[in-house]
Enzyme design. Structure first.
Site, short mmCIF file in Angstrom:
data_model
loop_
_atom_site.label_atom_id
_atom_site.label_comp_id
_atom_site.label_asym_id
_atom_site.label_seq_id
_atom_site.Cartn_x
_atom_site.Cartn_y
_atom_site.Cartn_z
N HIS A 218 0.86 -1.19 0.00
CA HIS A 218 0.00 0.00 0.00
C HIS A 218 0.88 1.23 0.00
O HIS A 218 2.00 1.21 0.55
CB HIS A 218 -0.92 0.01 1.22
CG HIS A 218 -2.02 1.02 1.14
ND1 HIS A 218 -1.85 2.33 1.54
CD2 HIS A 218 -3.29 0.93 0.66
CE1 HIS A 218 -2.97 2.99 1.34
NE2 HIS A 218 -3.85 2.18 0.80
N ASP B 22 -7.93 -5.05 -0.37
CA ASP B 22 -8.34 -5.83 -1.54
C ASP B 22 -8.00 -7.31 -1.40
O ASP B 22 -8.56 -8.15 -2.11
CB ASP B 22 -7.69 -5.28 -2.81
CG ASP B 22 -8.14 -3.87 -3.13
OD1 ASP B 22 -9.36 -3.63 -3.10
OD2 ASP B 22 -7.28 -3.01 -3.40
#
Length: 465
Positions: free
Chosen positions: A318, A377
């Site tokens: 991320h 996700d």
């Protein structure tokens, strides 16, 4: 269909002791658009364009209007309107009390309705498998059904935003059913949402042929919506909201642009990539619980020898989070509970194993100094698959969840900024002299031509000697 203004001002049940009426009544105490800022919160800014960061992600986790998302999720317990409470928080700056929530749910249910004519003439026309495109088309067409679409006053934008938050689930699900019917020759069924059910419950009700779902299924979807509702102003689709809003355009154009951004596989389509990657792993790894076998296949993926040959392990890493993504930590907990109910713990164990191996492998492969953690996700696609949500609706569910975040950012941009966002770009090419048409049309003699002519002359002179 009753309008938002009618539901607030003309019906008796909304005329007295109504927090919504009180909010609108207080606007006289503030100049211009300042009144709405009193209720959607005071936001810190990082640029002159007033990009929201107070709702974003930092070392301590993810915060909505200054409230830790972990606390929001943990406080819900048996309450089923978690997403609706989050919508209220993002739009008005505080979590609702019981009375405020009751009135808010009544208003949202009235705004939820789509006319049969709209469903027939818009949703069902030109159906295709990309539901995000269908949502864009329907959102833009809603402009024609709005009596005052170009009014960008805070009151009107608030009304438009709430209508879109309420209507997007119907548009997405009905678009999917239309696609399956007109393109796949399956039975068409359009089920209306039911009053008293949460948005998550109504999605499952409208999506499934029999409209049945378990309490845990609705709870997990509700939590997933909460976790995707907002993520600061820097993400691609929300920054799109700021940029397009700064031009002074209407709400429908702004939302359609944000949906277009979220549609991209590098943004909203990431969970589908994760799901496809795990389908590939399950197809090529015989023993899902064998650490060496799973690790060996992950090495192939990283070395561009397997799956899509991109060298990426999707769902890992991320831009901001390094130690852990707070959304992933929460969703993983609910994914495990759902996997136990569905008898899919073997698959959940595979996800856990890949998560434990992939971060270290990526860090070593790329010689990174920072940690690599799983993002939201990683488990969201697995959760949606367990809920029986088709892959065509993975990204639309994300859009449904993110709509309140986009709306809060749009209101913030409208009330705080008076200048269009216009990034500066530096030209890195080469400047050349202008040539007339005659000069451009004339035969050009290049350096290469001169060189070739010189070589030719030398050969001719040698031949004469």
């Amino acid at each position: 269909m009753i309008s938002f203004r009618e539901s607030l001002f003309k019906r008796d049940c909304f005329c007295y002791d109504n927090p919504w009426r009180k909010i609108l009544d207080k606007r006289e105490k503030y100049e211009g658009a300042d009144w709405i800022m009193h209720f959607i919160g005071h936001f810190k800014t990082i640029t002159r364009h007033k990009i929201l960061v107070a709702k974003g992600c930092f070392k301590l986790g993810l915060y909505y209007q200054g409230i830790n998302v972990n606390d929001i999720v943990d406080s819900l317990k048996d309450r089923k309107f978690g997403f609706e409470e989050t919508v209220y928080l993002l739009m008005f700056g505080h979590l609702p009390n019981k009375t405020e929530l009751e009135h808010f749910l009544d208003v949202m249910f009235e705004l939820q309705e789509l006319s049969g004519r709209f469903v027939r003439d818009v949703v069902m026309k030109a159906s295709n498998e990309n539901i995000m495109n269908a949502m864009q088309r329907c959102v833009l067409t809603l402009y024609s059904y709005d009596e005052n679409p170009d009014d960008i006053s805070p009151e009107n934008v608030l009304r438009q935003a709430l209508e879109l938050i309420a209507k997007l689930p119907l548009i997405a699900v009905y678009s999917y059913h239309s696609y399956r019917h007109f393109r796949k020759d399956e039975m068409l069924f359009i089920r209306n949402p039911e009053k008293g059910l949460s948005l998550a419950e109504n999605i499952l009700l409208m999506l499934r042929p029999k409209g049945e779902y378990t309490e845990l299924e609705a709870k997990v979807l509700d939590i997933a919506l909460v976790l995707h509702a907002e993520h600061g102003g820097g993400n691609n689709s929300t920054f799109t909201t700021h940029v397009v809003t700064s031009s002074g355009t209407d709400t429908y154009s702004s939302v359609a642009a944000s949906i277009g951004s979220l549609k991209g596989p590098r943004h909203g389509g990431a969970n589908l990539k994760v799901q496809n990657m795990f389908d590939d792993i399950k197809a090529h790894v015989k023993n899902w619980g064998n650490e060496e076998e799973v690790g060996a296949y992950l090495h192939k993926i990283l070395n561009k020898e397997a799956f899509d040959h991109s060298g990426l392990i999707y769902g890992m890493g991320h831009a901001v989070y390094t130690l852990s993504d707070p959304r992933e930590v929460i969703l993983k907990r609910f994914a495990k509970a759902l996997a136990e109910e569905k008898g899919r713990m073997k698959e959940f164990a595979l996800y856990e194993l890949v998560e434990s191996l992939a971060g270290k492998m990526i860090k070593e492969q790329r010689n990174l100094q920072k940690n690599v953690c799983a993002n939201v996700d990683f488990y969201s696609g697995f959760v949606y698959s367990m809920l029986g949500i088709p892959q065509e609706l993975f990204t639309p569910i994300f859009a449904i969840a993110r709509m309140p975040g986009w709306s809060a950012h749009r209101l913030e941009e409208l009330t705080n900024a008076n200048k269009i966002i216009r990034p500066a770009y530096k030209y890195v090419g080469h400047h050349t002299e202008f040539e007339t048409m005659e000069e451009r049309s004339a035969e050009k003699i290049t350096d290469e031509d001169v060189k070739e002519e010189a070589e030719k002359c030398k050969k001719e002179e040698k031949g004469k000697k």
